[in-house]
Design a protein around this motif. Structure first.
Motif, short mmCIF file in Angstrom:
data_model
loop_
_atom_site.label_atom_id
_atom_site.label_comp_id
_atom_site.label_asym_id
_atom_site.label_seq_id
_atom_site.Cartn_x
_atom_site.Cartn_y
_atom_site.Cartn_z
N MET A 1 -9.38 -30.33 8.24
CA MET A 1 -10.02 -29.96 9.51
C MET A 1 -11.54 -30.08 9.41
O MET A 1 -12.21 -30.59 10.31
N GLY A 2 -12.09 -29.59 8.29
CA GLY A 2 -13.54 -29.65 8.09
C GLY A 2 -14.02 -31.09 8.00
O GLY A 2 -15.05 -31.45 8.60
N ALA A 3 -13.27 -31.92 7.29
CA ALA A 3 -13.66 -33.32 7.14
C ALA A 3 -13.65 -34.01 8.51
O ALA A 3 -14.55 -34.78 8.84
N ALA A 4 -12.62 -33.70 9.31
CA ALA A 4 -12.54 -34.30 10.65
C ALA A 4 -13.73 -33.86 11.50
O ALA A 4 -14.33 -34.66 12.23
N GLY A 5 -14.09 -32.58 11.40
CA GLY A 5 -15.24 -32.07 12.16
C GLY A 5 -16.52 -32.80 11.78
O GLY A 5 -17.31 -33.18 12.65
N TRP B 1 -13.40 -44.28 8.88
CA TRP B 1 -13.30 -43.12 8.00
C TRP B 1 -12.27 -42.11 8.48
O TRP B 1 -11.57 -41.50 7.68
N LEU B 2 -12.17 -41.98 9.81
CA LEU B 2 -11.11 -41.11 10.33
C LEU B 2 -9.74 -41.69 9.99
O LEU B 2 -8.79 -40.96 9.65
N PHE B 3 -9.66 -43.01 10.05
CA PHE B 3 -8.40 -43.69 9.75
C PHE B 3 -7.97 -43.37 8.31
O PHE B 3 -6.82 -43.00 8.04
N ILE B 4 -8.93 -43.48 7.39
CA ILE B 4 -8.61 -43.19 5.99
C ILE B 4 -8.16 -41.74 5.82
O ILE B 4 -7.15 -41.45 5.18
N LEU B 5 -8.91 -40.83 6.47
CA LEU B 5 -8.55 -39.41 6.38
C LEU B 5 -7.15 -39.17 6.93
O LEU B 5 -6.34 -38.46 6.34
N MET B 6 -6.86 -39.84 8.06
CA MET B 6 -5.55 -39.66 8.68
C MET B 6 -4.43 -40.13 7.76
O MET B 6 -3.42 -39.44 7.60
N ILE B 7 -4.64 -41.30 7.14
CA ILE B 7 -3.62 -41.81 6.22
C ILE B 7 -3.40 -40.80 5.09
O ILE B 7 -2.25 -40.48 4.72
N LEU B 8 -4.52 -40.26 4.56
CA LEU B 8 -4.38 -39.27 3.48
C LEU B 8 -3.59 -38.05 3.94
O LEU B 8 -2.72 -37.55 3.22
N VAL B 9 -3.89 -37.59 5.15
CA VAL B 9 -3.20 -36.39 5.65
C VAL B 9 -1.72 -36.68 5.87
O VAL B 9 -0.85 -35.86 5.55
N ILE B 10 -1.40 -37.87 6.41
CA ILE B 10 0.01 -38.23 6.61
C ILE B 10 0.73 -38.26 5.26
O ILE B 10 1.80 -37.66 5.10
N GLY C 1 7.37 -31.14 17.66
CA GLY C 1 8.32 -30.58 16.70
C GLY C 1 7.70 -30.59 15.32
O GLY C 1 7.19 -31.62 14.87
N GLY C 2 7.75 -29.42 14.65
CA GLY C 2 7.01 -29.28 13.41
C GLY C 2 7.79 -29.57 12.14
O GLY C 2 7.25 -29.59 11.05
N ARG C 3 9.09 -29.80 12.28
CA ARG C 3 9.88 -29.91 11.06
C ARG C 3 9.78 -31.27 10.41
O ARG C 3 10.11 -31.45 9.27
N HIS C 4 9.36 -32.23 11.22
CA HIS C 4 9.28 -33.58 10.72
C HIS C 4 7.87 -34.10 10.91
O HIS C 4 7.21 -33.72 11.85
N VAL C 5 7.41 -34.95 9.99
CA VAL C 5 6.05 -35.47 10.09
C VAL C 5 5.81 -36.19 11.42
O VAL C 5 4.72 -36.14 11.97
N PHE C 6 6.85 -36.83 11.95
CA PHE C 6 6.68 -37.57 13.20
C PHE C 6 6.37 -36.65 14.37
O PHE C 6 5.73 -37.07 15.33
N GLY C 7 6.83 -35.41 14.31
CA GLY C 7 6.64 -34.48 15.42
C GLY C 7 5.18 -34.33 15.81
O GLY C 7 4.79 -34.68 16.93
N PRO C 8 4.35 -33.80 14.88
CA PRO C 8 2.92 -33.64 15.21
C PRO C 8 2.28 -34.97 15.59
O PRO C 8 1.42 -35.03 16.46
N ILE D 1 -4.94 -35.74 12.84
CA ILE D 1 -5.37 -35.05 11.62
C ILE D 1 -5.26 -33.54 11.81
O ILE D 1 -4.71 -32.82 10.97
N LEU D 2 -5.77 -33.06 12.96
CA LEU D 2 -5.76 -31.61 13.18
C LEU D 2 -4.34 -31.06 13.28
O LEU D 2 -4.03 -30.02 12.70
N SER D 3 -3.47 -31.76 14.02
CA SER D 3 -2.14 -31.18 14.20
C SER D 3 -1.31 -31.29 12.92
O SER D 3 -0.56 -30.37 12.58
N LEU D 4 -1.47 -32.39 12.19
CA LEU D 4 -0.72 -32.48 10.93
C LEU D 4 -1.21 -31.45 9.92
O LEU D 4 -0.42 -30.83 9.22
N SER D 5 -2.52 -31.24 9.87
CA SER D 5 -3.00 -30.28 8.88
C SER D 5 -2.68 -28.85 9.32
O SER D 5 -2.40 -27.99 8.49
N TRP D 6 -2.66 -28.62 10.64
CA TRP D 6 -2.23 -27.30 11.10
C TRP D 6 -0.78 -27.07 10.70
O TRP D 6 -0.40 -26.00 10.22
N ASN D 7 0.03 -28.10 10.91
CA ASN D 7 1.45 -27.99 10.60
C ASN D 7 1.70 -27.78 9.11
O ASN D 7 2.66 -27.13 8.71
#
Lengths: 238, 290, 323
Positions: C216-220, C160-169, C252-259, C50-56
Motif C-alpha cells: 500500500m505504501g509503495a503504491a502511494g 513501476w506500478l506494473f512491476i509492483l502489481m506483478i509482485l503483489v499477485i 470475492g476474497g477466496r481466490h486471487v481472481f476475485g480482488p 494492488i490495494l485490493s489484493l494487499s488488503w485481501n
C-alpha cells in the motif's frame, strides 16, 4: 513424578473469584479428573494452564519450567495440548485438514511429509479414517469432539487436557470416548479431564480434584471422592 | 473570565447533550441489534435536512423536529426489517453478522449520503432562529443555544428514563444483556432489534434537527458525527447506555475546551482519545467484559 | 471451496492462469500502442488491484476488517512528497513501502489484540488521526495545506506500478501455499483453536498486516508522483480505505481472481462516472456493497464457481441416469 504443578493460582473476573488460591499437581501418565458444579472454575483453570488467560497470581510449572504468563502457542510447543468445551473445529477444512493443522504447527521443526504421516496415524488411532474428507460441520457431535481430540493429539502432547468431551453424547458414544481416553493414556500421554459424566470419571480417573466456587474442596481417589461428605453436600446442595 | 467560563460551560453542555443523544442511539443499536451502525451520522444529516426543508416551507423548527420523529423511526425500522434481517439470515454466526452488518452500514452510509447530495447539493445550508440573546449571570447567551441546550439535556435524560422504566425499555435492556434469557421471557429478539434500530434513527434525527437550530449544515457532515458517536460509545463501553450518556458529556466538555485552546487540534484530540482508549481499556468506562 | 482444491493439480485449472498471464503481458506492453489516456487509466486500475489484493492478503485471509489502507497509502504519498527530489521513483516506492511496513508493524503490535469491530474502528481512527495530524503540522509549520511532489511521466509510473502489481499477485498466490498462509487460514477459521495448536497468532497477524501495508505504501509513493500536488485530504482519503474492501467483497476474497476482477470492474466504473456523475457513482458503490454482502457472500468468483459446479453436477447427473 509430577509433570504439571500449580501453586496459589488465582483468577478473578470483575471481583468474582473464578479460581481461588488453588494448588494442584498432575503425575506423569495419570488421568486426573476435574469435577464440580457449573461455574466452579474448571474451564477457567484449563484456560490458565493452557495460557488462554493470565493468572492474577500464583505459578504454574510444567516439567520444572514456569509456564504461567506464556503464550498458548509456546505452551503447546512444550507439549501441553487442550480441547475446548464447545468444539472449535476449523469449519472450512476437512476433518483430515483439521488434524493436519495440529501436526503442522504443533511441534516445531516438523516437515510436511512427517506431518502428513502423523495425521494419518492419528486418524486411524482415533477411528476417523472414514470421515477424513468430510466437513466437520457435517458429522455427528461425537465425531466432531473426536476431531478436536485428534487435532490436539496431532500436536504430539505429553499432557492432554480434555474439556467435557463427553457432554451431549449418548451412552454408546460415551463408552467409545472412554475407550479412546484409556487408549490415549496407554500411549504414554498424561490426561486431565473435565467431565460431568460421573460413570466415566469414576472408572477412568486415578485421582480427582473437586472445585467449588473456585476453591479446591476435595482431592483424592475416586473411592475417596464418592464417600466424601463435603462433595456430597456440594452436589446435593446444588 | 466569568463570560468565558459560562461560554465554555454552555457550549460543553450543548455539545455534550447532542453527543449523548447520538451516542445512546448508536450504543443501543450495537448492544441490541449487534450492528455497529457506521451510517449513524448520515441519519443525523438526514434529520437535519428534513428539518431544514420543513423550516424552509414555514414549519416551526420545533414542530419540524417533532415531525422528524415518526419519519426517522419508519426509515430505521424498515431498514432493519429488510436489509439487516436478511443479512442475519445469511450470516452463520454472531461474529460474522457483526462484521457483515458493519460493512453493510458502510454501504448504507454511501447510499444515504449520496442520495442527500443528489437532493440537496453540497453547499452549506442554514436558517436563523431565535438569534436574540439573554443574559445569564451577566453574560450574554443566544436564545437558540439555550433552547438546544435544554432540549439536548432533556432528550438524553428522557431516553435514559424510558429505558429504565418503561416495559419496552426493559425488554430492550433484557435483550442487550442476555439474548437467550430474553427469549425465554417471551421477548421477540428480532422485533426488539428492529424497534431499537428505529429508535436509534429517531435519536439521530432529533440530534440533526437540533444541530440545524444553531449551526450551518451540509450533506457531508455525517461522518464526523459518526466518528464522535463511536468515540463516545467506546469511551462509555459498547452497548452501555449510561456509559454513553456520561461519555457524551465528557467528550462534549473535552471538545469545547480543546476547541477553546486551538480549534484545529480538536479532531486530533478526538482521534487520540479513541486510539489511546482502545489500547488501554477497550471495554470502556462503564463496560464490563471486553 | 476446499483447501484441497487449491493444491490438487488439475490441467483444466491451468487455462485461467495462462489466460491471465497473457493478459498481463499485453498490459505490460500496452503503453507502446495505446493512447496516453489509456495508460493513465490502466495505471489507476493497477493501483486498485494492488490495494485490493494487499488488503485481501491480510483482512481477507484473517477476517480482521482493516480500514487502514488509506493510512499506509498516505504514508507512501508523503514519503514521495518529502524525498521526491532526492530519490528515484523505485527508491521512493521502496522507501514508502518500508515506512508503511514499519508503521504497520508497530501499529499491529499494539492493536491486533483487538478483535472484531474494535479493530476496524481503530484502523479507521488511524487514518483520520494521520490526516488531521498532518493537516495540523502542515498548517502550523508550513503555513499551507498541501505541497507539490516531484513528477514522473505517467508511462514511468505505469511501469513501476506494473512491476509492483506483478509482485503483489505472485505474493498473493504464493503466500497461500506456505505455512504462513495456512496459519492465516487457521486464524480466520478459529483464532482460539489456532493459538492452542501452536500458532503464534499475534506475530503471524502483525507480519501479514505489515507485509500488506508495504504494498500500500509503495503504491502511494508511486501515485503521488503522478498527482504532482497533494494535501492530507488527498493522501489519506478514506475512499481508498473503502474501495479495496468493496472490490474484494464484490469480486470475492477466496481466490486471487476475485480482488482482481473487483478492482478492474470498479476502477472502470469509477472512470466512467466519477467526473460527470460523482454522486451516482458513490450511490451505486453503496448499493453494490450492500447487495454483494447479502447475496454474494463469496463474490462474483463465488457465483461463477457455483454456476460451474451446477453445470458439472447436471452433466454428471445425466451420465448417471443414462448408463
Amino acid at each position: 513424578m509430577q509433570i504439571l504443578n500449580g501453586s496459589g493460582v488465582n483468577k478473578a473476573f470483575g471481583g468474582r473469584k473464578a479460581v481461588d488460591n488453588v494448588d494442584f499437581h498432575v503425575d506423569e501418565n495419570e488421568i486426573l479428573g476435574l469435577i464440580g458444579p457449573n461455574g466452579a472454575g474448571k474451564t477457567t483453570l484449563f484456560n490458565l494452564i493452557s495460557g488462554a488467560i493470565k493468572a492474577d497470581s500464583g505459578t504454574i510449572t510444567y516439567k520444572g519450567r514456569v509456564i504461567s504468563g506464556m503464550k498458548p502457542y509456546r505452551i503447546c510447543h512444550m507439549g501441553l495440548a487442550r480441547t475446548f468445551q464447545k468444539a472449535k473445529n476449523f469449519p472450512d477444512m476437512t476433518v483430515r485438514e483439521n488434524v493436519l493443522m495440529g501436526a503442522v504447527f504443533g511441534k516445531k521443526g516438523t516437515d510436511n511429509a512427517a506431518a502428513e504421516r502423523k495425521t494419518d496415524e492419528i486418524l486411524s488411532f482415533v477411528g476417523l479414517e472414514d470421515f477424513r474428507d468430510k466437513s466437520p460441520g457435517d458429522i455427528a457431535l461425537a465425531l466432531q469432539k473426536r476431531v478436536e481430540v485428534a487435532r490436539a493429539l496431532a500436536t504430539s502432547p505429553d499432557v492432554l487436557m480434555l474439556d467435557e468431551v463427553m457432554a451431549g453424547l449418548n451412552p454408546t458414544e460415551v463408552g467409545e470416548a472412554m475407550e479412546l481416553i484409556s487408549k490415549i493414556r496407554g500411549s504414554g500421554v498424561t490426561i486431565i479431564m473435565i467431565e460431568h459424566v460421573m460413570k466415566a470419571i469414576m472408572s477412568l480417573c486415578d485421582r480427582i480434584i473437586v472445585l467449588h466456587h473456585g476453591q479446591k474442596i476435595e482431592e483424592g481417589t475416586p473411592e475417596h471422592i464418592s464417600n466424601s461428605k463435603t462433595v456430597i453436600d456440594v452436589y446435593l446442595g446444588e | 473570565m466569568l463570560t468565558t467560563l459560562i461560554n465554555v460551560l454552555s457550549s460543553g453542555l450543548i455539545m455534550g447533550g447532542v453527543y449523548a443523544i447520538i451516542s445512546m442511539g448508536l450504543s443501543m443499536q450495537y448492544g441490541v441489534a449487534r450492528i455497529l451502525n457506521v451510517s449513524h451520522g448520515e441519519f443525523i444529516m438526514l434529520g437535519a435536512f428534513l428539518c431544514f426543508t420543513l423550516v424552509r416551507s414555514h414549519v416551526h423548527p420545533i414542530l419540524s423536529m417533532l415531525l422528524c420523529v415518526p419519519v426517522m423511526f419508519v426509515i430505521g425500522f424498515v431498514l432493519h426489517r429488510t436489509i439487516y434481517k436478511k443479512l442475519s439470515d445469511v450470516s452463520g454466526s454472531t461474529a460474522a453478522f457483526e462484521s457483515n452488518s458493519m460493512l453493510v452500514s458502510f454501504g448504507l452510509m454511501f447510499v444515504v449520503q449520496n442520495v442527500a447530495l443528489l437532493l440537496w447539493g453540497s453547499e452549506q445550508k442554514g436558517y436563523t432562529f431565535l438569534m436574540r440573546s439573554v443574559k445569564i449571570l451577566g453574560s450574554p447567551i443566544a436564545l437558540n443555544r439555550l433552547l438546544v441546550l435544554v432540549f439536548a439535556v432533556a432528550i438524553s435524560f428522557a431516553f435514559y428514563i424510558f429505558l429504565e422504566r418503561s416495559r419496552l425499555g426493559k425488554a430492550i435492556r433484557a435483550v442487550s444483556q442476555d439474548p437467550s434469557a430474553a427469549r425465554l421471557l417471551g421477548v421477540r429478539r428480532t422485533r426488539v432489534a428492529a424497534i431499537c434500530f428505529g429508535i436509534g434513527a429517531i435519536l439521530a434525527g432529533c440530534a440533526g434537527a437540533l444541530i440545524t437550530m444553531i449551526n450551518q449544515i451540509n450533506t457531508s457532515m455525517g461522518m464526523n458525527y459518526t466518528i464522535i458517536a463511536i468515540i463516545v460509545v467506546v469511551l462509555g463501553g459498547m452497548g452501555s447506555i449510561p456509559g454513553s450518556l456520561l461519555g457524551g458529556f465528557i467528550l462534549g466538555f473535552i471538545g469545547t475546551v480543546v476547541n477553546y485552546i486551538d480549534p484545529s487540534l480538536s479532531l486530533v484530540a478526538y482521534y487520540l482519545i479513541i486510539i489511546v482508549l482502545l489500547l488501554v481499556k477497550p471495554s470502556g468506562l462503564m463496560g464490563g467484559k471486553s | 471451496m476446499k483447501l484441497i482444491n487449491e493444491y490438487k493439480a488439475n490441467p483444466k485449472k491451468l487455462i485461467l492462469p495462462v489466460l491471465v498471464a497473457a493478459l498481463l503481458v499485453l498490459l505490460g506492453l500496452s503503453p507502446n500502442f495505446t493512447k496516453p489516456y489509456a495508460t493513465i487509466m490502466l495505471g489507476t486500475i493497477m493501483m486498485y488491484i494492488i490495494l485490493s489484493l494487499s488488503w485481501n492478503m491480510f483482512s481477507g485471509a484473517t477476517g480482521y476488517v482493516s480500514l487502514a489502507t488509506a493510512a499506509f497509502f498516505g504514508v507512501g504519498v508523503y514519503v514521495s512528497a518529502f524525498f521526491g527530489s532526492s530519490l528515484s521513483l523505485p527508491l521512493l516506492m521502496l522507501m514508502g513501502g518500508i515506512f508503511s511496513f514499519v508503521i504497520a508493524f508497530l501499529v499491529g503490535a499494539v492493536t491486533l489484540r483487538l478483535r472484531g469491530v474494535y479493530f476496524t474502528i481503530f484502523t479507521l481512527g488511524i487514518v483520520k488521526l494521520l490526516e488531521q495530524l498532518m493537516l495540523y503540522l502542515e498548517i502550523t509549520f508550513n503555513k499551507t495545506r498541501g505541497r507539490f511532489v516531484v513528477s514522473y511521466t505517467f508511462t514511468e509510473v505505469f511501469y513501476w506500478l506494473f512491476i509492483l502489481m506483478i509482485l503483489v499477485i505472485l505474493l498473493s498466490v504464493f503466500i497461500k501455499r506456505t505455512r504462513f498462509g495456512l496459519a492465516l487460514k487457521c486464524i480466520a477459521e478459529g483464532e482460539d483453536a489456532a493459538m492452542h495448536i501452536g500458532i503464534g497468532s499475534t506475530m503471524v497477524k502483525i507480519l501479514a498486516f505489515a507485509i500488506s501495508s508495504f504494498a500500500m505504501g509503495a503504491a502511494g509513493a508511486a501515485m503521488a508522483t503522478r498527482w504532482t500536488y497533494i494535501d492530507p485530504y488527498i493522501a489519506f482519503s478514506t475512499n481508498l480505505s473503502f474501495l479495496p474492501v468493496l472490490m474484494v467483497i464484490f469480486g470475492g476474497g477466496r481466490h486471487v481472481f476475485g480482488p482482481l476482477i473487483g478492482a478492474v470492474v470498479f476502477a472502470y466504473i469509477q472512470e466512467l462516472l466519477i467526473t460527470d456523475f460523482p454522486y451516482v457513482y458513490m450511490l451505486a458503490f453503496g448499493v453494490i456493497m450492500i447487495v454483494s454482502i447479502i447475496f454474494m457472500p463469496n463474490g462474483i468468483v463465488g457465483v461463477i464457481e457455483n454456476i460451474v459446479g451446477r453445470i458439472k453436477k447436471a452433466k454428471g447427473g445425466r451420465k448417471n441416469a443414462d448408463p
